[in-house]
Design a protein around this motif. Structure first.
Motif, PDB file in Angstrom:
ATOM      1  N   ASP A   8       0.209 -32.820  16.281  1.00 47.87           N
ATOM      2  CA  ASP A   8       0.263 -33.635  17.501  1.00 47.87           C
ATOM      3  C   ASP A   8      -0.562 -34.900  17.310  1.00 47.87           C
TER       4      ASP A   8
ATOM      5  N   ALA B 214      -3.972 -24.680  14.373  1.00 49.67           N
ATOM      6  CA  ALA B 214      -5.092 -24.597  15.307  1.00 49.67           C
ATOM      7  C   ALA B 214      -5.195 -25.850  16.160  1.00 49.67           C
ATOM      8  N   VAL B 215      -5.757 -25.697  17.337  1.00 46.51           N
ATOM      9  CA  VAL B 215      -6.058 -26.831  18.195  1.00 46.51           C
ATOM     10  C   VAL B 215      -7.253 -27.570  17.606  1.00 46.51           C
ATOM     11  N   VAL B 216      -7.174 -28.879  17.477  1.00 43.40           N
ATOM     12  CA  VAL B 216      -8.249 -29.634  16.847  1.00 43.40           C
ATOM     13  C   VAL B 216      -9.502 -29.583  17.713  1.00 43.40           C
TER      14      VAL B 216
ATOM     15  N   GLU C 218     -11.315 -27.196  18.482  1.00 42.11           N
ATOM     16  CA  GLU C 218     -11.260 -26.090  19.449  1.00 42.11           C
ATOM     17  C   GLU C 218     -12.593 -25.373  19.576  1.00 42.11           C
TER      18      GLU C 218
ATOM     19  N   SER D 294     -12.735 -32.618  26.696  1.00 43.42           N
ATOM     20  CA  SER D 294     -11.353 -32.508  26.237  1.00 43.42           C
ATOM     21  C   SER D 294     -10.416 -32.210  27.388  1.00 43.42           C
ATOM     22  N   ASP D 295     -10.856 -31.341  28.302  1.00 50.88           N
ATOM     23  CA  ASP D 295     -10.022 -31.031  29.453  1.00 50.88           C
ATOM     24  C   ASP D 295      -9.819 -32.259  30.317  1.00 50.88           C
TER      25      ASP D 295
ATOM     26  N   ASP E   4      -6.080 -32.589  27.366  1.00 44.85           N
ATOM     27  CA  ASP E   4      -5.222 -31.767  26.604  1.00 44.85           C
ATOM     28  C   ASP E   4      -5.724 -31.301  25.292  1.00 44.85           C
ATOM     29  N   GLU E   5      -5.099 -30.267  24.915  1.00 46.78           N
ATOM     30  CA  GLU E   5      -5.356 -29.726  23.590  1.00 46.78           C
ATOM     31  C   GLU E   5      -4.212 -30.190  22.693  1.00 46.78           C
ATOM     32  N   GLN E   6      -4.557 -30.554  21.477  1.00 44.87           N
ATOM     33  CA  GLN E   6      -3.507 -30.975  20.556  1.00 44.87           C
ATOM     34  C   GLN E   6      -3.766 -30.397  19.176  1.00 44.87           C
ATOM     35  N   THR E   7      -2.694 -30.098  18.502  1.00 41.38           N
ATOM     36  CA  THR E   7      -2.795 -29.601  17.138  1.00 41.38           C
ATOM     37  C   THR E   7      -2.931 -30.772  16.182  1.00 41.38           C
TER      38      THR E   7
ATOM     39  N   GLU F 212     -15.768 -29.284  25.262  1.00 45.05           N
ATOM     40  CA  GLU F 212     -14.541 -28.705  25.796  1.00 45.05           C
ATOM     41  C   GLU F 212     -14.231 -29.275  27.160  1.00 45.05           C
TER      42      GLU F 212
END
Length: 575
Positions: free
Chosen positions: A202, A177-179, A181, A191-192, A196-199, A188
Motif C-alpha cells: 500500500d 504486515a501492517v507497517v 504496527e 496512525s489512527d 489508517d493502517e497500510q501494508t 498507534e
C-alpha cells in the motif's frame, strides 16, 4: 547481513570526524568505478547541514511533533498569505505567499535521514511516512506555494523512499504486515488519526507518484535476498487472480504486478521467467510479452514462436496482449525462413493492428515471397478507404489511431518511392492536423526532407538539423529505410516536394490567426529558405517570400514574425 550492519553501526559511534574521513578514504581507495559512482550518489544527500544536530532533539517524539506542526501549518494556510490562483510562469494554479515550508521540509527529511543512518529505524520510518503524508494536502486545495510541492524540494525523494523501505525491512520484512504496527501507544494513536493502517505494498503504491522512481521498494531491498524472496512470493500470490485484459477498461498492471514484472526484468533468468509465464501468464498477460521480448532480443526465434503460440492458446480472446503476440509470431516465422506462414499471420494482424512495425514486417515477408508488388497497392488502397470513411462519418474529428493510420500511409508511399502519391495524400484537404508523431503533413514533409538530404549527400545546417531532430517518430526511427529508397531518386524531386508540403504548412499556420501561429509560419518559411539554399535556388525563395506579403497585406503581426524569422530580430521595420 542485518547483524553485520548493526555491528558496523555500533563501531562507527566511536570514531571522530578525522578518523571517519581516514576510514572512508581507505575503503574507497580499492573500489571500482561503479562503487565510487554509487558512493557519489549517496553523498548527494549530504549537501545540506545535518539538521538533527541543530535541532538538538530531546526525544524521539520531537521530530514527529515538528512534522505534525508543519502539516498543521500548511493545512491552515500559514504559508499561503496572498490567496491562490493561476501562475503563467508555472502554467498551473498555486498558492501565493511564503516559500519557507520548502527549507523546513528539506530540513525535516534531513533529520529523518540522520536518524536512519544512526540505526533508529522506527522513528526514521515514522518520520518519512509522516513527511510524505504532507504532500497529500494538494488534494484538499492550494495549501502550497508551488503547484507540485514534491518537486520544489532539494531532497532526493527517490533516496528517501529507499531509506524508508530499508528501515521498514529492518523492523519487519514481512510484506503482508501492517507497517509500523508494533509502534508504541502514542504512535498507534497518531496512525489512527491519520486514517489508517497500510501494508508495505500500500505504501509503495501511494509513494510511487513522488520522485521519478516507481520501484524504490525493489531498489531498497535488492541487497537483502531473504527480504526479496518473501516479497516476490507475496507478489506472485497477489497476481494469481486474473485481471481484466480487455482494451476498454485496462489501465496497465496494478502496482503488485508492476513490481513483480520489474523484479523479473532485473534479475531473473529466462528459465525462471518461463516458470513465471506458466504460472501467471494467462492471468496477467505481461509475462508472455516480456518473455517473448527477451527471446527476441537474443535472437532465439524458435523459443519466441513457441511462447507466442502458447500465449495465443491461453490468453483471453480480447486480451490487449494478443496483438503483440500475433506480431511476435509473424516476426519469428519470418526469421525462421517460413515467409509464407509469416505473411498469412501478419496480413491477418494488419487488418486490426495497423501500425508501422506490423507494416514493415508484413512488407518484408511479402518481398520474400514475391507478393509485394501485388499486395502493396491492395494494402494502401484499403488503408486510404478506411481513413476517408472515418472522415465521412466523424464530424467531430479523428481518433488518435486514425491519425496514426493516415500518417502511416504517407510514410508507406515515401518508402516505395511513390513521391507524387505521398504529396497528394499529405495535402489531402480532409485529413485533419495531428500531434507531432501522428501529423500526416509533418511525416510527409520531414520524410521528404530527410530523403532529399540522403539523395544529395548533403549535410544539414542548423535549421534543417533541428527540423529533422524534431521529426515524427516514424521518420526518426525508421529513417534509414527512407534513406535507402532516396538513393534511387533525384534530390530536386524530393526537395521540391518537401517545399510544396512546407508551403501548405505555412498556410495552415497563418490560418491560426494568432501571433504564436504566425511565428510557426515564420519557422516553416525559414525551413523552405534552407532547402532552397541547398538546391542553389535562393531566388525562388526570395520570390516566395515576397509573395507572402502580397497575399496577406493586412496582417502586420504575420509580417513581423516573417521578417524576424528570415531577416533576424534586428530588421528595420517598414513604417
Amino acid at each position: 547481513m542485518d547483524d553485520l550492519l548493526q555491528k558496523i553501526n555500533t563501531r562507527l559511534q566511536h570514531y571522530n570526524r578525522d578518523e571517519l574521513m581516514a576510514l572512508i578514504w581507505d575503503f574507497l581507495a580499492d573500489r571500482d568505478a561503479d562503487n565510487l559512482t554509487a558512493f557519489l550518489d549517496l553523498m548527494r544527500q549530504k549537501s545540506r547541514p545535518v539538521v538533527v544536530e541543530t535541532l538538538e532533539l530531546k526525544g524521539d517524539d520531537e521530530l514527529l511533533s515538528s512534522i505534525q506542526e508543519l502539516y498543521d501549518a500548511l493545512a491552515n494556510d500559514k504559508y499561503v498569505q496572498n490567496g491562490a490562483g493561476y501562475d503563467p510562469d508555472y502554467g498551473d494554479y498555486r498558492g501565493f505567499g511564503d516559500d519557507g515550508w520548502i527549507d523546513e521540509m528539506d530540513s525535516l527529511f534531513a533529520t529523518a535521514t540522520s536518524l536512519f543512518r544512526a540505526g533508529n529505524y522506527r522513528v526514521a520510518a515514522a518520520a518519512y511516512v509522516a513527511l510524505f503524508d504532507i504532500f497529500g494536502l494538494v488534494e484538499d486545495g492550494y495549501h502550497f506555494t508551488r503547484p507540485d510541492p514534491a518537486t520544489a524540494l532539494q531532497t532526493d525523494l527517490n533516496v528517501m523512499k529507499q531509506h524508508l523501505f530499508t528501515a521498514l525491512g529492518m523492523l519487519n520484512p514481512d510484506p503482508v504486515a501492517v507497517v509500523l504496527e508494533d509502534s508504541d501507544d502514542d504512535d498507534e494513536e497518531d496512525s489512527d488519526d491519520n486514517g489508517d493502517e497500510q501494508t508495505l505494498l500500500d505504501l509503495s503504491s501511494n509513494l510511487s507518484f513522488y520522485g521519478d522512481n516507481r520501484h524504490s521498494l525493489l531498489d531498497a531491498w535488492a541487497s537483502h535476498p531473504e527480504w526479496m524472496h518473501g516479497l516476490e512470493a507475496h507478489l506472485r500470490d497477489l497476481c494469481r487472480q486474473p485481471v481484466n485484459q480487455e482494451p476498454h477498461g485496462y489501465y496497465g498492471p496494478g502496482h503488485a504486478a508492476e513490481l513483480l514484472r520489474e523484479a523479473f526484468r532485473r534479475s531473473h533468468s529466462l528459465a525462471e521467467r518461463e516458470s513465471l509465464c506458466q504460472e501467471l501468464g494467462p492471468q496477467q498477460g505481461w509475462p508472455y510479452d516480456d518473455l517473448i521480448s527477451a527471446y527476441q532480443e537474443q535472437g532465439q526465434w524458435a523459443q519466441a514462436l513457441a511462447w507466442a503460440d502458447d500465449g495465443l492458446a491461453k490468453l483471453p480472446p480480447q486480451s490487449i496482449y494478443r496483438p503483440k503476440l500475433e506480431e511476435a509470431r509473424g516476426t519469428a516465422l519470418l526469421h525462421l525462413d517460413r515467409p509464407a506462414e509469416a505473411l498469412a499471420a501478419l496480413q491477418s494482424l494488419f487488418t486490426h493492428k495497423r501500425d508501422l512495425s506490423v507494416y514493415l514486417s508484413l512488407r518484408a515477408a511479402a518481398q520474400t515471397t514475391g507478393d509485394w508488388a501485388q499486395l502493396y497497392p491492395q494494402l494502401t488502397g484499403e488503408v486510404e478507404r478506411q481513413v476517408l470513411a472515418e472522415v465521412a462519418k466523424r464530424s467531430s474529428g479523428f481518433t488518435t489511431p486514425s491519425l496514426m493510420v493516415a500518417a502511416l500511409l504517407g510514410y508507406a508511399h515515401l518508402l516505395e518511392g511513390q513521391i507524387e502519391h505521398a504529396v497528394l495524400w499529405g495535402l489531402h484537404p480532409e485529413i485533419p492536423m495531428g500531434w507531432t508523431d501522428n501529423d500526416l503533413k509533418g511525416v510527409v514533409a520531414t520524410g521528404l526532407l530527410r530523403m532529399g538530404m540522403a539523395a544529395a549527400h548533403a549535410k544539414p545546417d542548423e535549421v534543417l538539423r533541428e527540423a529533422l531532430g524534431g521529426a515524427p517518430a516514424m521518420v526518426r526511427e525508421q529513417g534509414d529505410l527512407l534513406d535507402a529508397t532516396a538513393q534511387t531518386l533525384h534530390p530536386n524531386l524530393l526537395f521540391d516536394s518537401a517545399v510544396q508540403v512546407y508551403e501548405r504548412l505555412v498556410i495552415r499556420a497563418v490560418d491560426g490567426r494568432k501571433r504564436e501561429s504566425y511565428a510557426v509560419a515564420g519557422s516553416y518559411a525559414k525551413l523552405i529558405r534552407a532547402i532552397r539554399k541547398i538546391q542553389g535556388r535562393t531566388s525562388d525563395f526570395d520570390r516566395y517570400y515576397r509573395s507572402l506579403f502580397d497575399a496577406y497585406p493586412r496582417l502586420p503581426a504575420l509580417k513581423d514574425e516573417l521578417r524576424t524569422a528570415i531577416e533576424g530580430s534586428g530588421y528595420a521595420r517598414k513604417r
